[in-house]
Write a protein that holds these residues in place. Structure first.
Motif, PDB file in Angstrom:
ATOM      1  N   THR A  54       8.917  -7.753  26.056  1.00  0.00           N
ATOM      2  CA  THR A  54       9.228  -8.239  24.714  1.00  0.00           C
ATOM      3  C   THR A  54       8.817  -7.186  23.701  1.00  0.00           C
ATOM      4  N   VAL A  55       9.653  -6.985  22.706  1.00  0.00           N
ATOM      5  CA  VAL A  55       9.384  -5.988  21.674  1.00  0.00           C
ATOM      6  C   VAL A  55       8.804  -6.660  20.435  1.00  0.00           C
ATOM      7  N   ILE A  56       7.755  -6.043  19.897  1.00  0.00           N
ATOM      8  CA  ILE A  56       7.223  -6.446  18.605  1.00  0.00           C
ATOM      9  C   ILE A  56       7.245  -5.210  17.718  1.00  0.00           C
ATOM     10  N   ASP A  57       8.023  -5.270  16.663  1.00  0.00           N
ATOM     11  CA  ASP A  57       8.057  -4.187  15.684  1.00  0.00           C
ATOM     12  C   ASP A  57       7.115  -4.539  14.551  1.00  0.00           C
ATOM     13  N   VAL A  58       6.209  -3.611  14.217  1.00  0.00           N
ATOM     14  CA  VAL A  58       5.246  -3.838  13.146  1.00  0.00           C
ATOM     15  C   VAL A  58       5.499  -2.803  12.055  1.00  0.00           C
ATOM     16  N   PHE A  59       5.571  -3.285  10.830  1.00  0.00           N
ATOM     17  CA  PHE A  59       5.803  -2.428   9.671  1.00  0.00           C
ATOM     18  C   PHE A  59       4.602  -2.579   8.748  1.00  0.00           C
ATOM     19  N   THR A  60       3.890  -1.481   8.551  1.00  0.00           N
ATOM     20  CA  THR A  60       2.653  -1.535   7.780  1.00  0.00           C
ATOM     21  C   THR A  60       2.832  -1.020   6.361  1.00  0.00           C
ATOM     22  N   ASP A  61       1.996  -1.532   5.499  1.00  0.00           N
ATOM     23  CA  ASP A  61       1.906  -1.074   4.116  1.00  0.00           C
ATOM     24  C   ASP A  61       3.249  -1.151   3.387  1.00  0.00           C
ATOM     25  N   GLU A  62       3.935  -2.259   3.584  1.00  0.00           N
ATOM     26  CA  GLU A  62       5.218  -2.468   2.916  1.00  0.00           C
ATOM     27  C   GLU A  62       5.001  -3.078   1.533  1.00  0.00           C
ATOM     28  N   GLU A  63       5.848  -2.724   0.621  1.00  0.00           N
ATOM     29  CA  GLU A  63       5.719  -3.185  -0.760  1.00  0.00           C
ATOM     30  C   GLU A  63       6.336  -4.569  -0.941  1.00  0.00           C
ATOM     31  N   VAL A  64       5.641  -5.423  -1.653  1.00  0.00           N
ATOM     32  CA  VAL A  64       6.147  -6.742  -2.011  1.00  0.00           C
ATOM     33  C   VAL A  64       6.431  -6.729  -3.502  1.00  0.00           C
ATOM     34  N   ILE A  65       7.654  -7.010  -3.859  1.00  0.00           N
ATOM     35  CA  ILE A  65       8.068  -6.982  -5.259  1.00  0.00           C
ATOM     36  C   ILE A  65       8.026  -8.407  -5.811  1.00  0.00           C
ATOM     37  N   SER A  66       7.394  -8.554  -6.953  1.00  0.00           N
ATOM     38  CA  SER A  66       7.283  -9.870  -7.590  1.00  0.00           C
ATOM     39  C   SER A  66       8.179  -9.920  -8.829  1.00  0.00           C
ATOM     40  N   GLU A  67       8.289 -11.088  -9.403  1.00  0.00           N
ATOM     41  CA  GLU A  67       9.026 -11.270 -10.650  1.00  0.00           C
ATOM     42  C   GLU A  67       8.447 -10.367 -11.735  1.00  0.00           C
ATOM     43  N   GLU A  68       7.141 -10.229 -11.740  1.00  0.00           N
ATOM     44  CA  GLU A  68       6.483  -9.374 -12.728  1.00  0.00           C
ATOM     45  C   GLU A  68       6.884  -7.901 -12.555  1.00  0.00           C
ATOM     46  N   ASP A  69       7.064  -7.478 -11.295  1.00  0.00           N
ATOM     47  CA  ASP A  69       7.448  -6.095 -11.007  1.00  0.00           C
ATOM     48  C   ASP A  69       8.908  -5.818 -11.349  1.00  0.00           C
ATOM     49  N   LEU A  70       9.757  -6.818 -11.176  1.00  0.00           N
ATOM     50  CA  LEU A  70      11.185  -6.617 -11.371  1.00  0.00           C
ATOM     51  C   LEU A  70      11.807  -7.869 -11.984  1.00  0.00           C
TER      52      LEU A  70
END
Length: 107
Positions: free
Chosen positions: A74-90
């Motif tokens: 089974t494959v697990i892909d992990v993506f680290t330090d990803e940006e979360v954009i909020s209403e305040e940001d955009l």
């Protein structure tokens, strides 16, 4: 300023599972608890079960997850330090402005 997160996609079935954590350290524990440790022992060959259990008990999360992935193919892909954009940001006003000056509108 946008927050950062780590997410994982567990590709164990037709419908992949997505897990979200604040960082890669928390993600390792989350995968160990909610994916590896949640697997019924009957799904893991007896010869491979001991090392996975040992890794879990010794809090060697990455070893447990890696062994689990190998055993269950089974494959697990992990993506680290990803940006979360909020209403305040955009907000809508900023999005409307940035859309108008984006490459798709350049000739």
């Amino acid at each position: 300023m946008a927050d950062r997160v780590t997410y994982a996609i567990v590709k164990e079935s037709v419908d992949p599972r997505v897990l979200l954590a604040t960082d890669d350290s928390v993600m390792s524990r989350l995968l160990a608890m909610h994916v590896v440790a949640a697997t019924p022992a009957s799904e893991i060959p007896p010869a491979k079960l001991g090392p996975i259990r040992d890794a879990l008990l010794e809090e060697r999360w990455a070893d447990a997850v890696g062994a689990w992935m190998e055993v269950l193919d089974t494959v697990i892909d992990v993506f680290t330090d990803e940006e979360v954009i909020s209403e305040e940001d955009l907000d809508e006003e900023r999005a409307a402005l940035e859309i108008r000056v984006s490459p798709i509108f350049r000739d």
